[in-house]
Design a protein around this motif. Structure first.
Motif, PDB file in Angstrom:
ATOM      1  N   ARG A   1       7.823 -16.513   9.031  1.00  0.00           N
ATOM      2  CA  ARG A   1       9.007 -16.383  10.143  1.00  0.00           C
ATOM      3  C   ARG A   1       9.554 -14.890  10.093  1.00  0.00           C
ATOM      4  NH1 ARG A   1       7.400 -20.893  11.054  1.00  0.00           N
ATOM      5  NH2 ARG A   1       8.709 -22.840  10.802  1.00  0.00           N
ATOM      6  N   LEU A   2       9.523 -14.520  11.245  1.00  0.00           N
ATOM      7  CA  LEU A   2      10.150 -13.015  11.501  1.00  0.00           C
ATOM      8  C   LEU A   2      11.519 -13.219  11.268  1.00  0.00           C
ATOM      9  CD1 LEU A   2       8.219 -11.776  14.461  1.00  0.00           C
ATOM     10  CD2 LEU A   2       7.923 -10.898  12.141  1.00  0.00           C
ATOM     11  N   LEU A   3      12.256 -12.379  10.656  1.00  0.00           N
ATOM     12  CA  LEU A   3      13.578 -12.203  10.395  1.00  0.00           C
ATOM     13  C   LEU A   3      14.379 -11.558  11.416  1.00  0.00           C
ATOM     14  CD1 LEU A   3      13.748 -11.325   6.623  1.00  0.00           C
ATOM     15  CD2 LEU A   3      13.635 -13.711   7.597  1.00  0.00           C
ATOM     16  N   ASP A   4      15.355 -12.299  11.850  1.00  0.00           N
ATOM     17  CA  ASP A   4      16.123 -11.448  13.137  1.00  0.00           C
ATOM     18  C   ASP A   4      16.953 -10.334  12.784  1.00  0.00           C
ATOM     19  OD1 ASP A   4      16.962 -10.966  15.820  1.00  0.00           O
ATOM     20  OD2 ASP A   4      18.488 -13.205  15.667  1.00  0.00           O
ATOM     21  N   VAL A   5      16.337  -9.350  12.310  1.00  0.00           N
ATOM     22  CA  VAL A   5      17.135  -8.071  11.725  1.00  0.00           C
ATOM     23  C   VAL A   5      16.447  -6.982  12.183  1.00  0.00           C
ATOM     24  CG1 VAL A   5      18.087  -9.275   9.678  1.00  0.00           C
ATOM     25  CG2 VAL A   5      15.882  -8.165   9.595  1.00  0.00           C
ATOM     26  N   ASP A   6      17.326  -5.874  12.241  1.00  0.00           N
ATOM     27  CA  ASP A   6      16.631  -4.435  12.500  1.00  0.00           C
ATOM     28  C   ASP A   6      15.406  -4.386  11.880  1.00  0.00           C
ATOM     29  OD1 ASP A   6      17.793  -1.696  14.094  1.00  0.00           O
ATOM     30  OD2 ASP A   6      16.555  -1.667  12.274  1.00  0.00           O
ATOM     31  N   ALA A   7      14.237  -3.608  12.193  1.00  0.00           N
ATOM     32  CA  ALA A   7      13.125  -3.184  11.302  1.00  0.00           C
ATOM     33  C   ALA A   7      13.662  -2.417  10.128  1.00  0.00           C
ATOM     34  CB  ALA A   7      12.279  -2.452  12.191  1.00  0.00           C
ATOM     35  N   LEU A   8      14.662  -1.789  10.397  1.00  0.00           N
ATOM     36  CA  LEU A   8      15.369  -0.908   8.901  1.00  0.00           C
ATOM     37  C   LEU A   8      16.744  -1.532   8.832  1.00  0.00           C
ATOM     38  CD1 LEU A   8      14.169   2.834   9.947  1.00  0.00           C
ATOM     39  CD2 LEU A   8      13.067   1.064   8.271  1.00  0.00           C
TER      40      LEU A   8
ATOM     41  N   LEU B   1       9.091 -11.868   0.840  1.00  0.00           N
ATOM     42  CA  LEU B   1       9.702 -11.260   1.942  1.00  0.00           C
ATOM     43  C   LEU B   1       8.960  -9.715   2.143  1.00  0.00           C
ATOM     44  CD1 LEU B   1      13.549 -11.483   1.058  1.00  0.00           C
ATOM     45  CD2 LEU B   1      12.227 -12.896   2.764  1.00  0.00           C
ATOM     46  N   ALA B   2       8.453  -9.728   3.474  1.00  0.00           N
ATOM     47  CA  ALA B   2       7.536  -8.326   3.738  1.00  0.00           C
ATOM     48  C   ALA B   2       8.042  -7.775   4.998  1.00  0.00           C
ATOM     49  CB  ALA B   2       6.235  -8.982   4.121  1.00  0.00           C
ATOM     50  N   TRP B   3       7.954  -6.432   4.669  1.00  0.00           N
ATOM     51  CA  TRP B   3       8.273  -5.347   5.759  1.00  0.00           C
ATOM     52  C   TRP B   3       7.059  -4.523   6.067  1.00  0.00           C
ATOM     53  CZ3 TRP B   3       7.729  -0.018   5.550  1.00  0.00           C
ATOM     54  CH2 TRP B   3       8.661   0.635   6.788  1.00  0.00           C
ATOM     55  N   SER B   4       6.959  -4.178   7.258  1.00  0.00           N
ATOM     56  CA  SER B   4       5.789  -3.226   7.907  1.00  0.00           C
ATOM     57  C   SER B   4       6.646  -2.355   8.911  1.00  0.00           C
ATOM     58  CB  SER B   4       4.861  -4.154   8.541  1.00  0.00           C
ATOM     59  OG  SER B   4       4.100  -3.480   9.664  1.00  0.00           O
ATOM     60  N   HIS B   5       6.192  -1.125   8.905  1.00  0.00           N
ATOM     61  CA  HIS B   5       6.698  -0.389  10.010  1.00  0.00           C
ATOM     62  C   HIS B   5       6.279  -0.682  10.958  1.00  0.00           C
ATOM     63  CE1 HIS B   5       3.002   1.902  10.282  1.00  0.00           C
ATOM     64  NE2 HIS B   5       3.484   2.755  11.126  1.00  0.00           N
ATOM     65  N   VAL B   6       5.358  -1.822  11.374  1.00  0.00           N
ATOM     66  CA  VAL B   6       4.893  -2.061  12.867  1.00  0.00           C
ATOM     67  C   VAL B   6       5.630  -3.224  13.293  1.00  0.00           C
ATOM     68  CG1 VAL B   6       2.913  -3.053  14.098  1.00  0.00           C
ATOM     69  CG2 VAL B   6       2.427  -1.103  12.271  1.00  0.00           C
ATOM     70  N   THR B   7       5.932  -4.130  12.348  1.00  0.00           N
ATOM     71  CA  THR B   7       6.330  -5.505  12.690  1.00  0.00           C
ATOM     72  C   THR B   7       7.914  -5.702  12.121  1.00  0.00           C
ATOM     73  OG1 THR B   7       5.380  -6.625  10.670  1.00  0.00           O
ATOM     74  CG2 THR B   7       4.368  -6.508  12.778  1.00  0.00           C
ATOM     75  N   GLY B   8       8.214  -5.065  11.268  1.00  0.00           N
ATOM     76  CA  GLY B   8       9.573  -5.246  10.520  1.00  0.00           C
ATOM     77  C   GLY B   8       9.658  -6.092   9.540  1.00  0.00           C
ATOM     78  N   TRP B   9      10.524  -6.990   9.351  1.00  0.00           N
ATOM     79  CA  TRP B   9      10.856  -7.880   8.375  1.00  0.00           C
ATOM     80  C   TRP B   9      10.415  -9.550   8.526  1.00  0.00           C
ATOM     81  CZ3 TRP B   9      11.567  -6.729   3.621  1.00  0.00           C
ATOM     82  CH2 TRP B   9      12.355  -5.792   2.986  1.00  0.00           C
TER      83      TRP B   9
ATOM     84  N   VAL C   1       7.992 -10.418  -3.984  1.00  0.00           N
ATOM     85  CA  VAL C   1       7.305 -11.885  -4.140  1.00  0.00           C
ATOM     86  C   VAL C   1       8.074 -12.469  -5.139  1.00  0.00           C
ATOM     87  CG1 VAL C   1       5.011 -12.839  -4.608  1.00  0.00           C
ATOM     88  CG2 VAL C   1       5.019 -10.497  -3.288  1.00  0.00           C
ATOM     89  N   TRP C   2       8.065 -13.801  -4.826  1.00  0.00           N
ATOM     90  CA  TRP C   2       8.590 -14.880  -5.938  1.00  0.00           C
ATOM     91  C   TRP C   2       7.477 -15.976  -5.703  1.00  0.00           C
ATOM     92  CZ3 TRP C   2      11.600 -12.309  -2.479  1.00  0.00           C
ATOM     93  CH2 TRP C   2      12.783 -11.632  -3.029  1.00  0.00           C
TER      94      TRP C   2
ATOM     95  N   ALA D   1      18.754  -8.875   1.114  1.00  0.00           N
ATOM     96  CA  ALA D   1      19.121  -9.540  -0.228  1.00  0.00           C
ATOM     97  C   ALA D   1      19.766 -10.962   0.100  1.00  0.00           C
ATOM     98  CB  ALA D   1      20.013  -8.831  -1.092  1.00  0.00           C
ATOM     99  N   HIS D   2      20.598 -10.898   1.092  1.00  0.00           N
ATOM    100  CA  HIS D   2      21.241 -12.179   1.649  1.00  0.00           C
ATOM    101  C   HIS D   2      20.200 -13.220   2.190  1.00  0.00           C
ATOM    102  CE1 HIS D   2      23.493 -14.713   4.434  1.00  0.00           C
ATOM    103  NE2 HIS D   2      24.734 -14.575   3.762  1.00  0.00           N
ATOM    104  N   ALA D   3      19.201 -12.791   3.002  1.00  0.00           N
ATOM    105  CA  ALA D   3      18.016 -13.492   3.400  1.00  0.00           C
ATOM    106  C   ALA D   3      17.450 -13.985   2.293  1.00  0.00           C
ATOM    107  CB  ALA D   3      17.157 -12.660   4.236  1.00  0.00           C
ATOM    108  N   ALA D   4      17.143 -13.305   1.112  1.00  0.00           N
ATOM    109  CA  ALA D   4      16.327 -13.783   0.037  1.00  0.00           C
ATOM    110  C   ALA D   4      17.237 -14.937  -0.675  1.00  0.00           C
ATOM    111  CB  ALA D   4      16.028 -12.833  -1.172  1.00  0.00           C
ATOM    112  N   LEU D   5      18.325 -14.989  -0.560  1.00  0.00           N
ATOM    113  CA  LEU D   5      19.392 -16.005  -1.396  1.00  0.00           C
ATOM    114  C   LEU D   5      19.292 -17.117  -0.509  1.00  0.00           C
ATOM    115  CD1 LEU D   5      22.453 -13.963  -2.445  1.00  0.00           C
ATOM    116  CD2 LEU D   5      20.980 -14.876  -3.873  1.00  0.00           C
TER     117      LEU D   5
END
Length: 172
Positions: A112-119, A94-102, A75-76, A126-130
């Motif tokens: 917005r869901l991030l288009d990345v692997d759940a893991l 930026l949030a992660w859940s084992h159910v929904t991913g990032w 959280v920022w 970090a790139h997404a955060a920047l």
């Protein structure tokens, strides 16, 4: 990170960072919150790119279905100096859940869901955060992962732990 109680969670927020006792594989098998090593890896990458969140949380919460859900959250808050002027008033989570991913959220309720692997590889997060620290979630093109990075190198251990977590009967 220190052990903290968060309202709405089923237990303490913990960290394995700096632990000399547990490897990633051992930690994900032994911990009640098996995402701790992943959270530590993501947190370390955020620090490495000079994007330290004001809060970094991990734990267990009641999911929308009522079943326990493992989570991570960086959280920022609104007003954080690390955020660009266009994002500063909105904050960034930026949030992660084992159910929904990032996913990425702001104080205006944009998600917005991030288009990345759940893991995803912590370097991707970090790139997404920047990127998201400079680009409001409802403006311009949504962040896209750069080529060459995909899944976290230790994901196999967490995959196994998550499968065991989902199979066990958890009561809080």
């Amino acid at each position: 990170m220190t052990a903290l109680e968060e309202p709405g969670t089923a237990g303490p927020v913990k960290s394995t960072q700096g632990s000399s006792q547990l490897s990633v594989g051992d930690a994900t098998r032994a911990l009640d919150v098996p995402q701790l090593p992943y959270g530590d890896a993501v947190h370390a990458e955020l620090l490495a790119v000079a994007m330290p969140p004001e809060a970094f949380e991990t734990g267990i919460r009641d999911g929308r279905s009522g079943a326990p859900e493992l989570f991570l959250r960086a959280v920022w808050p609104a007003g954080t100096a690390l955020l660009d002027d266009r994002v500063r008033g909105r904050g960034l989570t930026l949030a992660w859940s084992h159910v929904t991913g990032w996913s990425a959220h702001d104080a205006y309720g944009i998600c917005r869901l991030l288009d990345v692997d759940a893991l995803a590889d912590p370097r991707l997060i970090a790139h997404a955060a920047l990127h998201l620290a400079e680009e409001p979630l409802d403006e311009g093109a949504m962040w896209a992962p750069p080529p060459g990075l995909g899944r976290w190198s230790e994901a196999v251990y967490l995959d196994i732990a998550l499968a065991h977590y989902d199979e066990r009967e958890v009561t809080w």
